[in-house]
Design an enzyme around this catalytic site. Sequence first.
Site, PDB file in Angstrom:
ATOM      1  N   ARG A  84      39.290  47.340  44.306  1.00 56.36           N
ATOM      2  CA  ARG A  84      39.517  45.920  44.077  1.00 56.36           C
ATOM      3  C   ARG A  84      41.002  45.597  44.111  1.00 56.36           C
ATOM      4  O   ARG A  84      41.783  46.186  43.379  1.00 56.36           O
ATOM      5  CB  ARG A  84      38.928  45.581  42.712  1.00 56.36           C
ATOM      6  CG  ARG A  84      39.409  44.323  42.121  1.00 56.36           C
ATOM      7  CD  ARG A  84      38.911  44.166  40.693  1.00 56.36           C
ATOM      8  NE  ARG A  84      39.354  42.876  40.214  1.00 56.36           N
ATOM      9  CZ  ARG A  84      39.767  42.633  38.998  1.00 56.36           C
ATOM     10  NH1 ARG A  84      39.759  43.597  38.107  1.00 56.36           N
ATOM     11  NH2 ARG A  84      40.176  41.450  38.665  1.00 56.36           N
TER      12      ARG A  84
ATOM     13  N   GLU B 128      46.443  46.536  22.935  1.00 52.51           N
ATOM     14  CA  GLU B 128      45.976  45.767  24.088  1.00 52.51           C
ATOM     15  C   GLU B 128      46.772  46.202  25.312  1.00 52.51           C
ATOM     16  O   GLU B 128      47.998  46.290  25.269  1.00 52.51           O
ATOM     17  CB  GLU B 128      46.186  44.278  23.820  1.00 52.51           C
ATOM     18  CG  GLU B 128      45.763  43.373  24.943  1.00 52.51           C
ATOM     19  CD  GLU B 128      46.057  41.907  24.660  1.00 52.51           C
ATOM     20  OE1 GLU B 128      45.964  41.117  25.625  1.00 52.51           O
ATOM     21  OE2 GLU B 128      46.371  41.541  23.511  1.00 52.51           O
TER      22      GLU B 128
ATOM     23  N   ASN C  64      41.552  47.190  27.202  1.00 53.71           N
ATOM     24  CA  ASN C  64      41.874  46.301  28.305  1.00 53.71           C
ATOM     25  C   ASN C  64      40.683  45.373  28.442  1.00 53.71           C
ATOM     26  O   ASN C  64      39.672  45.734  29.031  1.00 53.71           O
ATOM     27  CB  ASN C  64      42.128  47.066  29.603  1.00 53.71           C
ATOM     28  CG  ASN C  64      42.582  46.163  30.731  1.00 53.71           C
ATOM     29  OD1 ASN C  64      42.361  44.955  30.709  1.00 53.71           O
ATOM     30  ND2 ASN C  64      43.222  46.753  31.724  1.00 53.71           N
TER      31      ASN C  64
ATOM     32  N   HIS D 243      47.237  45.843  29.710  1.00 59.74           N
ATOM     33  CA  HIS D 243      46.935  45.188  30.990  1.00 59.74           C
ATOM     34  C   HIS D 243      47.682  45.919  32.090  1.00 59.74           C
ATOM     35  O   HIS D 243      48.854  46.274  31.921  1.00 59.74           O
ATOM     36  CB  HIS D 243      47.326  43.714  30.964  1.00 59.74           C
ATOM     37  CG  HIS D 243      46.541  42.957  29.949  1.00 59.74           C
ATOM     38  ND1 HIS D 243      45.235  42.596  30.148  1.00 59.74           N
ATOM     39  CD2 HIS D 243      46.871  42.542  28.702  1.00 59.74           C
ATOM     40  CE1 HIS D 243      44.794  41.978  29.064  1.00 59.74           C
ATOM     41  NE2 HIS D 243      45.758  41.948  28.169  1.00 59.74           N
TER      42      HIS D 243
ATOM     43  N   ARG E 259      45.973  33.201  32.631  1.00 61.62           N
ATOM     44  CA  ARG E 259      46.142  34.586  32.186  1.00 61.62           C
ATOM     45  C   ARG E 259      47.304  34.753  31.193  1.00 61.62           C
ATOM     46  O   ARG E 259      47.538  35.832  30.690  1.00 61.62           O
ATOM     47  CB  ARG E 259      46.364  35.503  33.387  1.00 61.62           C
ATOM     48  CG  ARG E 259      45.174  35.574  34.321  1.00 61.62           C
ATOM     49  CD  ARG E 259      45.392  36.604  35.413  1.00 61.62           C
ATOM     50  NE  ARG E 259      44.453  36.460  36.492  1.00 61.62           N
ATOM     51  CZ  ARG E 259      43.232  36.995  36.528  1.00 61.62           C
ATOM     52  NH1 ARG E 259      42.813  37.731  35.531  1.00 61.62           N
ATOM     53  NH2 ARG E 259      42.442  36.801  37.563  1.00 61.62           N
TER      54      ARG E 259
ATOM     55  N   TYR F 217      46.167  46.155  41.526  1.00 65.61           N
ATOM     56  CA  TYR F 217      45.662  47.175  40.622  1.00 65.61           C
ATOM     57  C   TYR F 217      45.828  48.611  41.118  1.00 65.61           C
ATOM     58  O   TYR F 217      45.456  49.542  40.414  1.00 65.61           O
ATOM     59  CB  TYR F 217      44.182  46.917  40.325  1.00 65.61           C
ATOM     60  CG  TYR F 217      43.951  45.576  39.663  1.00 65.61           C
ATOM     61  CD1 TYR F 217      44.296  45.376  38.333  1.00 65.61           C
ATOM     62  CD2 TYR F 217      43.421  44.502  40.365  1.00 65.61           C
ATOM     63  CE1 TYR F 217      44.105  44.158  37.721  1.00 65.61           C
ATOM     64  CE2 TYR F 217      43.223  43.266  39.761  1.00 65.61           C
ATOM     65  CZ  TYR F 217      43.577  43.108  38.446  1.00 65.61           C
ATOM     66  OH  TYR F 217      43.386  41.889  37.834  1.00 65.61           O
TER      67      TYR F 217
ATOM     68  N   SER G  77      48.302  44.730  35.246  1.00 63.92           N
ATOM     69  CA  SER G  77      49.238  43.820  35.906  1.00 63.92           C
ATOM     70  C   SER G  77      50.040  43.053  34.859  1.00 63.92           C
ATOM     71  O   SER G  77      49.669  43.003  33.682  1.00 63.92           O
ATOM     72  CB  SER G  77      48.487  42.831  36.805  1.00 63.92           C
ATOM     73  OG  SER G  77      47.705  41.945  36.017  1.00 63.92           O
TER      74      SER G  77
ATOM     75  N   ASP H  71      37.814  38.460  17.586  1.00 66.41           N
ATOM     76  CA  ASP H  71      37.225  38.615  16.252  1.00 66.41           C
ATOM     77  C   ASP H  71      36.809  40.059  15.983  1.00 66.41           C
ATOM     78  O   ASP H  71      36.924  40.541  14.857  1.00 66.41           O
ATOM     79  CB  ASP H  71      36.014  37.696  16.087  1.00 66.41           C
ATOM     80  CG  ASP H  71      36.385  36.227  15.952  1.00 66.41           C
ATOM     81  OD1 ASP H  71      37.583  35.914  15.782  1.00 66.41           O
ATOM     82  OD2 ASP H  71      35.459  35.386  16.032  1.00 66.41           O
TER      83      ASP H  71
ATOM     84  N   ARG I 286      51.106  35.956  36.768  1.00 65.94           N
ATOM     85  CA  ARG I 286      49.904  35.545  37.486  1.00 65.94           C
ATOM     86  C   ARG I 286      49.515  34.111  37.106  1.00 65.94           C
ATOM     87  O   ARG I 286      50.330  33.373  36.582  1.00 65.94           O
ATOM     88  CB  ARG I 286      48.792  36.557  37.197  1.00 65.94           C
ATOM     89  CG  ARG I 286      49.203  37.963  37.693  1.00 65.94           C
ATOM     90  CD  ARG I 286      48.156  38.991  37.526  1.00 65.94           C
ATOM     91  NE  ARG I 286      47.007  38.674  38.370  1.00 65.94           N
ATOM     92  CZ  ARG I 286      45.825  39.266  38.228  1.00 65.94           C
ATOM     93  NH1 ARG I 286      45.644  40.184  37.296  1.00 65.94           N
ATOM     94  NH2 ARG I 286      44.817  38.944  39.018  1.00 65.94           N
TER      95      ARG I 286
ATOM     96  N   PRO J   1      35.496  43.871  32.062  1.00 66.47           N
ATOM     97  CA  PRO J   1      34.834  43.567  33.331  1.00 66.47           C
ATOM     98  C   PRO J   1      35.697  43.832  34.558  1.00 66.47           C
ATOM     99  O   PRO J   1      36.903  43.592  34.553  1.00 66.47           O
ATOM    100  CB  PRO J   1      34.487  42.074  33.222  1.00 66.47           C
ATOM    101  CG  PRO J   1      35.398  41.537  32.182  1.00 66.47           C
ATOM    102  CD  PRO J   1      35.656  42.669  31.241  1.00 66.47           C
ATOM    103  N   ASN J   2      35.014  44.347  35.556  1.00 65.09           N
ATOM    104  CA  ASN J   2      35.559  44.616  36.892  1.00 65.09           C
ATOM    105  C   ASN J   2      36.517  45.799  36.956  1.00 65.09           C
ATOM    106  O   ASN J   2      36.942  46.182  38.043  1.00 65.09           O
ATOM    107  CB  ASN J   2      36.214  43.366  37.492  1.00 65.09           C
ATOM    108  CG  ASN J   2      35.217  42.242  37.646  1.00 65.09           C
ATOM    109  OD1 ASN J   2      34.147  42.448  38.207  1.00 65.09           O
ATOM    110  ND2 ASN J   2      35.542  41.079  37.123  1.00 65.09           N
TER     111      ASN J   2
ATOM    112  N   ALA K 184      39.377  40.137  32.165  1.00 61.40           N
ATOM    113  CA  ALA K 184      39.242  38.676  32.154  1.00 61.40           C
ATOM    114  C   ALA K 184      38.806  38.140  30.792  1.00 61.40           C
ATOM    115  O   ALA K 184      39.158  37.013  30.429  1.00 61.40           O
ATOM    116  CB  ALA K 184      38.258  38.236  33.234  1.00 61.40           C
TER     117      ALA K 184
ATOM    118  N   HIS L 123      41.233  36.456  28.157  1.00 55.69           N
ATOM    119  CA  HIS L 123      41.636  35.054  28.227  1.00 55.69           C
ATOM    120  C   HIS L 123      40.513  34.091  27.847  1.00 55.69           C
ATOM    121  O   HIS L 123      40.731  32.877  27.830  1.00 55.69           O
ATOM    122  CB  HIS L 123      42.121  34.737  29.647  1.00 55.69           C
ATOM    123  CG  HIS L 123      42.942  35.838  30.232  1.00 55.69           C
ATOM    124  ND1 HIS L 123      44.188  36.181  29.741  1.00 55.69           N
ATOM    125  CD2 HIS L 123      42.683  36.724  31.225  1.00 55.69           C
ATOM    126  CE1 HIS L 123      44.651  37.214  30.428  1.00 55.69           C
ATOM    127  NE2 HIS L 123      43.758  37.558  31.328  1.00 55.69           N
TER     128      HIS L 123
END
Length: 138
Positions: free
Chosen positions: A17, A95, A71, A97, A108, A22, A99, A84, A104, A9-10, A74, A77
């Site tokens: 943003r 995985e 990635n 990220h 997070r 970012y 940032s 799963d 943060r 998301p986002n 949000a 977390h």
Amino acid sequence: MKIIIINGPNLNMLGKREPEIYGSESFEDYFSKLQFKFKDTELSYFQSNLEGELISKIHEASEAFDGIILNGAAYTHTSVGLGDAIASVDTPVVEVHISNTFAREDFRHHSYLSKNARGIIIGFGLESYDLAIKSFLK
């Protein structure tokens, strides 16, 4: 080698943003650079703001790709379901990220994805994806 990048998301808002966190480049522009840099690797990209779509894409990708770069944004977390999904497939997942999530907010600092990921790359900006691709090519 076939690798898919799955963004949560986002992340469709990259470049617009919170550029101080970012950066100012859209993911689509960065993805074009990755495709050019890794010409001998088949790269695909998927983004969704919906948790169920991300889970379904992980399941689908496990049948068609040699590696998954995820990635979860949000959802990293909050989503037991994404964790799963990673556990349910044999395809290795890295995985990523953009940032440094540990620099943060406290919430997070926990990931539901990490336990089942092959590895984690955090805090190198968009270059985190480049590092993830390289981890599959060695």
